[in-house]
Structure formats: C-alpha cells, structure tokens
Design a protein around this motif. Structure first.
Motif, PDB file in Angstrom:
ATOM      1  N   LEU A  35      51.066 -88.360-102.599  1.00  0.00           N
ATOM      2  CA  LEU A  35      50.542 -87.498-103.668  1.00  0.00           C
ATOM      3  C   LEU A  35      50.364 -86.064-103.213  1.00  0.00           C
ATOM      4  O   LEU A  35      50.612 -85.135-103.972  1.00  0.00           O
ATOM      5  CB  LEU A  35      49.182 -88.017-104.165  1.00  0.00           C
ATOM      6  N   SER A  36      49.881 -85.874-101.988  1.00  0.00           N
ATOM      7  CA  SER A  36      49.559 -84.525-101.532  1.00  0.00           C
ATOM      8  C   SER A  36      50.821 -83.675-101.417  1.00  0.00           C
ATOM      9  O   SER A  36      51.882 -84.153-101.061  1.00  0.00           O
ATOM     10  CB  SER A  36      48.811 -84.564-100.199  1.00  0.00           C
ATOM     11  N   GLN A  37      50.648 -82.404-101.776  1.00  0.00           N
ATOM     12  CA  GLN A  37      51.796 -81.498-101.774  1.00  0.00           C
ATOM     13  C   GLN A  37      51.324 -80.050-101.682  1.00  0.00           C
ATOM     14  O   GLN A  37      50.232 -79.727-102.128  1.00  0.00           O
ATOM     15  CB  GLN A  37      52.625 -81.694-103.042  1.00  0.00           C
ATOM     16  N   SER A  38      52.122 -79.215-101.105  1.00  0.00           N
ATOM     17  CA  SER A  38      51.869 -77.771-101.021  1.00  0.00           C
ATOM     18  C   SER A  38      50.441 -77.435-100.601  1.00  0.00           C
ATOM     19  O   SER A  38      49.799 -76.582-101.188  1.00  0.00           O
ATOM     20  CB  SER A  38      52.157 -77.111-102.371  1.00  0.00           C
ATOM     21  N   GLN A  40      47.821 -79.140-100.994  1.00  0.00           N
ATOM     22  CA  GLN A  40      46.811 -79.793-101.827  1.00  0.00           C
ATOM     23  C   GLN A  40      46.583 -81.207-101.330  1.00  0.00           C
ATOM     24  O   GLN A  40      47.521 -81.886-100.925  1.00  0.00           O
ATOM     25  CB  GLN A  40      47.282 -79.910-103.276  1.00  0.00           C
ATOM     26  N   GLY A  42      45.661 -85.196-102.116  1.00  0.00           N
ATOM     27  CA  GLY A  42      46.204 -86.080-103.140  1.00  0.00           C
ATOM     28  C   GLY A  42      45.419 -86.078-104.438  1.00  0.00           C
ATOM     29  O   GLY A  42      45.997 -86.177-105.517  1.00  0.00           O
ATOM     30  N   SER A  44      43.670 -83.562-105.820  1.00  0.00           N
ATOM     31  CA  SER A  44      44.001 -82.338-106.564  1.00  0.00           C
ATOM     32  C   SER A  44      45.407 -82.424-107.151  1.00  0.00           C
ATOM     33  O   SER A  44      45.633 -82.011-108.294  1.00  0.00           O
ATOM     34  CB  SER A  44      43.887 -81.114-105.658  1.00  0.00           C
ATOM     35  N   ALA A  45      46.339 -82.969-106.390  1.00  0.00           N
ATOM     36  CA  ALA A  45      47.710 -83.128-106.889  1.00  0.00           C
ATOM     37  C   ALA A  45      47.739 -84.107-108.065  1.00  0.00           C
ATOM     38  O   ALA A  45      48.477 -83.900-109.035  1.00  0.00           O
ATOM     39  CB  ALA A  45      48.627 -83.598-105.763  1.00  0.00           C
ATOM     40  N   ASN A  48      46.394 -82.226-111.093  1.00  0.00           N
ATOM     41  CA  ASN A  48      47.451 -81.318-111.568  1.00  0.00           C
ATOM     42  C   ASN A  48      48.545 -82.080-112.299  1.00  0.00           C
ATOM     43  O   ASN A  48      49.018 -81.655-113.349  1.00  0.00           O
ATOM     44  CB  ASN A  48      48.062 -80.545-110.398  1.00  0.00           C
ATOM     45  N   GLY A  49      48.961 -83.204-111.741  1.00  0.00           N
ATOM     46  CA  GLY A  49      50.003 -84.013-112.357  1.00  0.00           C
ATOM     47  C   GLY A  49      49.593 -84.560-113.713  1.00  0.00           C
ATOM     48  O   GLY A  49      50.392 -84.596-114.654  1.00  0.00           O
TER      49      GLY A  49
END
Length: 181
Positions: A35-38, A40, A42, A44-45, A48-49
C-alpha cells in the motif's frame, strides 16, 4: 462496512466475517508495503486511494479490517472473491463502499484522529507546494505542480465534507438508548 460471507479455504464452508476498523486495522494498513507509496505510509495511501475511488483500496480496507481475526484472517484473494458478489457486482454499491469505509474510519476515535492528521498533513503539503510554485520559473513544471496541488486539495475537501456530514448526523442520546435495550 458490511459483513462478508467468505470461503476462507476450499475445504471449509463459507463463514460470515465482520469487519472491524480499529488500531489493529491501522497497524496492518500502515505497515503494508504494497500500500505504501511515495513516502506515504500504507494507511495514508489507503485513504488517498479511497478518496480517488480506487477499487483496490476497497479490497485492502476489507482485508485489513479482518486483522482482528488474527490467524483466521482470510486471504486477500478470498476477500476479493467475496467482494465480487457483495459489492463489485453493483455499480451503486461499489460507489457507496468508498464513502462507507471512510465514514466507518471516522466512527473509531483513534482512526478519526488519524484522518484529522491526514487532513492537516495535506494542508501543510499544499501550503509548501504553493510557496514552491510561486518561486518557479518553468511554466510547464509550474502547471504540473498546480495540477498536483489541486488534486490534493480536492481529496482533502472531499474528506472534510464526509467528516462534517458524519459529525452533523444525529447520534442517539441517553434517552434514546433505552429503546435499544
């Protein structure tokens, strides 16, 4: 979030699994590397998703909401298969699932505070982006940054509206509680 009838493994009968959005859910989403990206985490991602209507996040939210089953937590594939018939087969149910999950996140005091942190973080990010944009000279990059800032603003506004709707909905007071007994 609704309970799901899930066949956890081929040898067992399907069972009803009730999702719980709690600290265990938070820990599992926060630490989920997929899930975690850029930069962030997991959680928060995931938020956002959900705000971006990414259906993968419905699966992730339901899967992680079953963390409290510990060793009996069904696999992500089993959760997706159950969601296929319960939510994804109906466009309206799929659309409603995004807001329902976000509203359920807010109903847990700890997770509601994490959502408020998410909003504050986005506000700080857009303020920093705005300052950076003002100092930019390359118009193409400036336009790209403004688009990104606009997307962050839109997500933050949507979450704030959902949270405001939830707060303004009437809650049963103590005089109504006797009706539940």
């Amino acid at each position: 979030m609704q309970a799901l009838t899930i066949q956890a493994n081929p040898q067992s009968q399907p069972a009803v699994f009730t999702p719980k959005l709690n600290y265990g859910f938070y820990l599992q989403t926060r630490d989920d590397k997929a899930l975690s990206q850029s930069g962030q985490d997991g959680f928060s991602a995931l938020v956002n998703g959900l705000l971006d209507n990414n259906v993968d996040m419905i699966i992730a939210a339901y899967y992680h909401s079953l963390a409290w089953y510990k060793r009996n937590q069904p696999s992500e594939t089993a959760v997706e298969e159950a969601l296929e018939t319960a939510i994804f087969s109906d466009e309206k149910a799929t659309d409603e699932a995004f807001d329902d999950i976000l509203k359920d996140l807010q109903s847990n005091d700890f997770l509601a505070r994490k959502l408020n942190e998410f909003i504050k973080s986005n506000d700080k990010l857009t303020a920093a982006m705005k300052k950076h944009i003002e100092s930019m000279t390359d118009e193409d990059k400036k336009d790209q940054m403004e688009i990104g800032m606009s997307q962050i603003d839109d997500s933050t506004t949507k979450l704030q509206q959902l949270m405001t709707q939830q707060e303004s909905s009437p809650k049963p007071d103590e005089s109504d509680s006797r009706l539940l007994n």
